[in-house]
Design an enzyme around this catalytic site. Structure first.
Site, short mmCIF file in Angstrom:
data_model
loop_
_atom_site.label_atom_id
_atom_site.label_comp_id
_atom_site.label_asym_id
_atom_site.label_seq_id
_atom_site.Cartn_x
_atom_site.Cartn_y
_atom_site.Cartn_z
N GLU A 43 5.51 -15.70 -12.22
CA GLU A 43 5.04 -14.42 -11.68
C GLU A 43 4.32 -13.59 -12.74
OE1 GLU A 43 8.39 -12.09 -10.41
OE2 GLU A 43 7.16 -10.67 -9.32
N LYS A 100 5.01 -4.32 -5.53
CA LYS A 100 6.47 -4.34 -5.59
C LYS A 100 7.12 -4.30 -4.20
CE LYS A 100 10.35 -2.95 -8.27
NZ LYS A 100 10.66 -4.34 -8.66
N CYS A 159 0.85 -1.19 0.00
CA CYS A 159 0.00 0.00 0.00
C CYS A 159 0.89 1.25 0.00
CB CYS A 159 -0.93 0.12 1.20
SG CYS A 159 -2.06 -1.25 1.36
N TRP A 167 -3.05 -2.57 -1.61
CA TRP A 167 -2.85 -4.00 -1.85
C TRP A 167 -3.59 -4.69 -0.71
CZ3 TRP A 167 -0.73 -8.25 0.70
CH2 TRP A 167 -0.49 -9.37 -0.09
N ARG A 216 3.28 -0.18 -5.14
CA ARG A 216 3.10 -0.77 -3.81
C ARG A 216 1.78 -1.52 -3.67
NH1 ARG A 216 6.81 1.86 -0.32
NH2 ARG A 216 5.72 0.98 1.47
N HIS A 275 14.03 -38.39 -7.84
CA HIS A 275 13.50 -38.70 -6.51
C HIS A 275 12.03 -38.32 -6.40
CE1 HIS A 275 17.43 -39.92 -5.19
NE2 HIS A 275 17.93 -38.82 -5.75
N ASN A 277 -1.01 1.98 5.98
CA ASN A 277 -0.19 0.94 5.37
C ASN A 277 0.30 0.06 6.51
OD1 ASN A 277 1.68 -0.59 3.92
ND2 ASN A 277 3.27 0.97 4.05
N GLY A 278 -0.04 -1.24 6.45
CA GLY A 278 0.37 -2.15 7.53
C GLY A 278 -0.79 -3.04 7.91
N GLU A 296 15.41 -18.53 -9.93
CA GLU A 296 15.03 -17.17 -10.30
C GLU A 296 14.21 -17.18 -11.60
OE1 GLU A 296 14.65 -14.45 -9.12
OE2 GLU A 296 14.70 -12.98 -10.72
N LYS A 342 10.35 -15.81 -12.05
CA LYS A 342 10.01 -14.74 -13.01
C LYS A 342 8.94 -15.22 -13.97
CE LYS A 342 11.67 -12.09 -11.91
NZ LYS A 342 12.49 -11.40 -10.99
C1 F6R Z 1 10.22 -11.11 -8.04
C2 F6R Z 1 10.33 -10.01 -7.08
C3 F6R Z 1 10.16 -10.33 -5.64
C4 F6R Z 1 11.14 -9.51 -4.79
C5 F6R Z 1 10.84 -9.76 -3.30
C6 F6R Z 1 11.80 -9.00 -2.40
O1 F6R Z 1 10.37 -10.65 -9.34
O2 F6R Z 1 10.52 -8.88 -7.44
O3 F6R Z 1 10.32 -11.69 -5.39
O4 F6R Z 1 12.44 -9.89 -5.10
O5 F6R Z 1 9.53 -9.37 -3.01
O6 F6R Z 1 11.68 -7.63 -2.57
P1 F6R Z 1 12.83 -6.64 -2.12
O7 F6R Z 1 14.02 -6.94 -2.96
O8 F6R Z 1 12.27 -5.28 -2.35
O9 F6R Z 1 13.09 -6.94 -0.68
#
Ligand code: F6R
Length: 613
Positions: free
Chosen positions: A492, A608, A2, A81, A27, A508, A107-108, A485, A489
């Site tokens: 996601e 994000k 948020c 969010w 956010r 396994h 926010n929280g 990773e 990606k």
């Molecule tokens: C995936 C992604 C998330 C962040 C994670 C940590 O593409 O962006 O998995 O890596 O939420 O976020 P930060 O780096 O801001 O702590």
């Protein structure tokens, strides 16, 4: 998550508030809202959906287009969010108290909201939403004596458990605004005849560079243009205003269809900007790092999501090159265990936003246990950067797409710097090896550029396999870290299922998923593990899988592999391979999602900055 913003000043607050929540949309983006105080009345508008929906409503509303001709005007806004209550108009913030006297953005998470709500309901207070935030407004109103706005807020926050950054308006005081912080970020900006609050400086950095970060359990009271700070006991405290001189970076797409593609293409620059200022005369120079890491005998890398994968990739070289025991942990797990750490442990917290709640909590827990804490962070002045004992910034610039790419690459680069630095300090490598590693590091942006040039080829591959709805990524060693990773990606942004598996573990259990036509993406870049991973590829091929291979080998060897698609990975030191290998896989995820018509920069259900636990 948020984003919250607030304004107090001589101008009409509406446009500033809308522009600012747009900057914080990363956010959270399931609903948004705005409240402005005009002549002892709070006007409120909130809508489910993106901020553009709210903007349209604001355009149509008389209340928001009237003259704000007060000497001082105030307002708050929010982009959400959802945590408590589905995304809807009624659950969107700001929330108002029953009489309409108070409006709150939050926010929280309020952990004891059900208890509080029950006791307020017993006093006949009605609630409209399912949110925890509405309880805050109701409490403030119930504790308000009709005169002392500050006291009602102070008494309220002392009853709340959980995390909260708040912006609060009171209709009786259109020239006042109160901000509160506990465990969620809030920054104050000092402008010319106007002041601002926001979850992140990017919301107002175009207006002022004079800021102050509200500390834990602090309240800021804006009374006309005067600002006073208090602790939760109501004792006045002094705060220092700092001047920030960083450039927040560009927030336009520069002609790219999505921020994600723009940020993928910016990776050579992000890596260069992160490493080059720290390489001087063939040595790695990071002021005071030497003293700081004196006497460490163990490293923990603690983070979430992609930042955690950075640790997973770096761990191999911390152990192999620097010879130091390295444990990689998810912040959400680490903080609830009893990790064996002490003053000889270096805990590296890696985070793009610097605000991830679990990473911040892990940092605090590490400090409490006496470990040395080092933050690898992209957002300057963020909570993790401010609270760690030592910070190394990644100079990736502003990252807007929810799925991280350039910050991930910049974080990996910091890890390489640290590995070389610690290895040399601990006499594990000679000065000549340091020079070689540094040469490879300087050349890394060039190799990344070469991988980016494969864009069209990767697009064609993504098109050919766009019907696959289940993808398995396999590899060993650093390649396995890259698989994790790549798989994150991919799922996601494409919403298609995928899994990353250590190639040797397939038999396994997981290999039972393979059937004719299954798509497997295999990474084979570490020459020492080549034959082993190749055997695992043969096992999935024998069961009908199609295999895309990312291979670092001679042309002749590659020609004989018998894979469905090959992406050649140029040779470099094993330590740096993850930076190169990840590029085609980011592009693959991007094009795969694009062809599926996904909302690439803002995938569903995500935000994000993850400021809830
Ligand atoms: C995936 C992604 C998330 C962040 C994670 C940590 O593409 O962006 O998995 O890596 O939420 O976020 P930060 O780096 O801001 O702590």
């Amino acid at each position: 998550m948020c984003g919250i913003v607030g304004y107090i000043g001589k101008n009409n607050p509406v446009e500033f508030l809308l522009n600012s929540i747009e900057k914080l949309e990363y956010r959270g983006y399931d609903s948004s809202g705005i409240a402005v105080c005009n002549k002892n009345k709070i006007n409120l508008l909130k809508k489910k959906g993106r901020i553009s929906v709210l903007r349209n409503e604001v355009k149509k509303s008389q209340d928001f287009n009237s003259n704000f001709n007060l000497e001082i005007n105030s307002g708050i806004a929010h982009t959400r969010w959802a945590t408590h209550g589905e995304p809807s108009d009624v659950n969107a913030h700001p929330h108002m108290s029953q009489s309409g006297k108070f409006a709150v953005v939050h926010n929280g998470i309020i952990e004891n909201y059900l208890e509080l709500k029950k006791s307020l309901k017993r006093r006949n207070i009605k609630f409209l939403s399912q949110t925890d935030t509405e309880v805050i407004c109701a409490l403030i109103e119930s504790l308000y004596d009709g005169q002392d706005f500050f006291k009602a807020v102070k008494d309220t926050v002392n009853l709340l458990e959980g995390s909260f950054a708040l912006g609060i308006l009171c209709a009786d005081y259109p020239d006042k605004l109160i901000a509160v912080k506990k465990d969620s970020p809030i920054i104050i900006g000092f402008g010319e005849h106007e002041n601002y609050i926001a979850s992140d400086v990017s919301a107002f950095i175009d207006k002022t560079k004079k800021i102050c970060r509200l500390g834990e359990c602090e309240i800021a009271v804006f009374d006309k243009l005067d600002i006073k700070f208090y602790d939760f006991n109501g004792k006045e405290i002094k705060k220092e205003i700092i001047s920030v001189d960083w450039n927040i970076g560009s927030s336009d797409k520069k002609g790219f269809e999505h921020f994600m593609l723009k940020e993928i293409m910016e990776q050579p620059e992000a890596i260069r900007n992160t490493i080059m200022p720290r390489i001087i005369n063939n040595e790695i120079k990071i002021d005071n790092l030497d003293k700081f890491i004196n006497s460490i005998n163990k490293i923990y890398i603690v983070a979430c999501g992609s930042a955690y994968h950075v640790g997973a990739a770096a761990r191999y070289s911390f152990e192999k090159i620097a010879g130091i025991t390295t444990i990689v942990d998810l912040a959400s797990e680490f903080r609830y265990r009893t990790p064996a750490i002490d003053e000889n442990t270096l805990v590296i917290i890696t985070s793009q936003s610097g605000e991830t709640a679990d990473s911040l909590a892990a940092l605090r827990e590490s400090k409490r246990r006496g470990a040395k804490t080092l933050a690898v962070v992209n957002v300057v002045g963020s909570s993790i950067a401010s609270e760690a004992d030592f910070v190394i910034y990644t100079w990736a610039g502003l990252e807007i797409a929810v799925a991280t790419t350039k910050a991930y690459s910049a974080q990996l680069s910091v890890m390489y710097l640290l590995i070389i630095f610690i290895a040399f300090k601990n006499n594990k490598i000679t000065h000549d090896s340091v020079k070689k590693y540094i040469q490879n590091l300087i050349y890394l942006p060039e190799l990344v550029t070469q991988m980016l040039e494969l864009k069209s080829k990767i697009y064609e591959i993504a098109k050919k396999y766009n019907n696959s709805d289940n993808v398995l990524f396999i590899g060993r060693g650093v390649d396995y870290a890259t698989c994790r990773e790549a798989s994150l990606k991919f799922k996601e942004i494409s919403y298609s299922h995928s899994e990353a598996y250590a190639a040797g573990e397939l038999k396994h259990g997981t290999i039972s998923l393979i059937e004719p036509g299954s798509l497997v993406i295999a990474i084979l870049t570490d020459k020492k593990l080549f034959e082993k991973t190749l055997s695992n590829i043969r096992e999935v091929q024998a069961r009908g899988a199609k295999v895309i291979g990312l291979v670092s080998e001679s042309k002749a060897k590659i020609a004989d592999l018998g894979l469905d698609e090959i992406i050649e990975i140029p040779a470099t030191s094993v330590m740096m391979l993850p930076s190169i290998t990840v590029i085609p896989l980011q592009l693959f995820a991007y094009y795969f999602a694009l062809l599926k018509g996904r909302d690439i920069d803002k995938p569903r259900n995500l935000a994000k900055s993850v400021t809830v636990e």
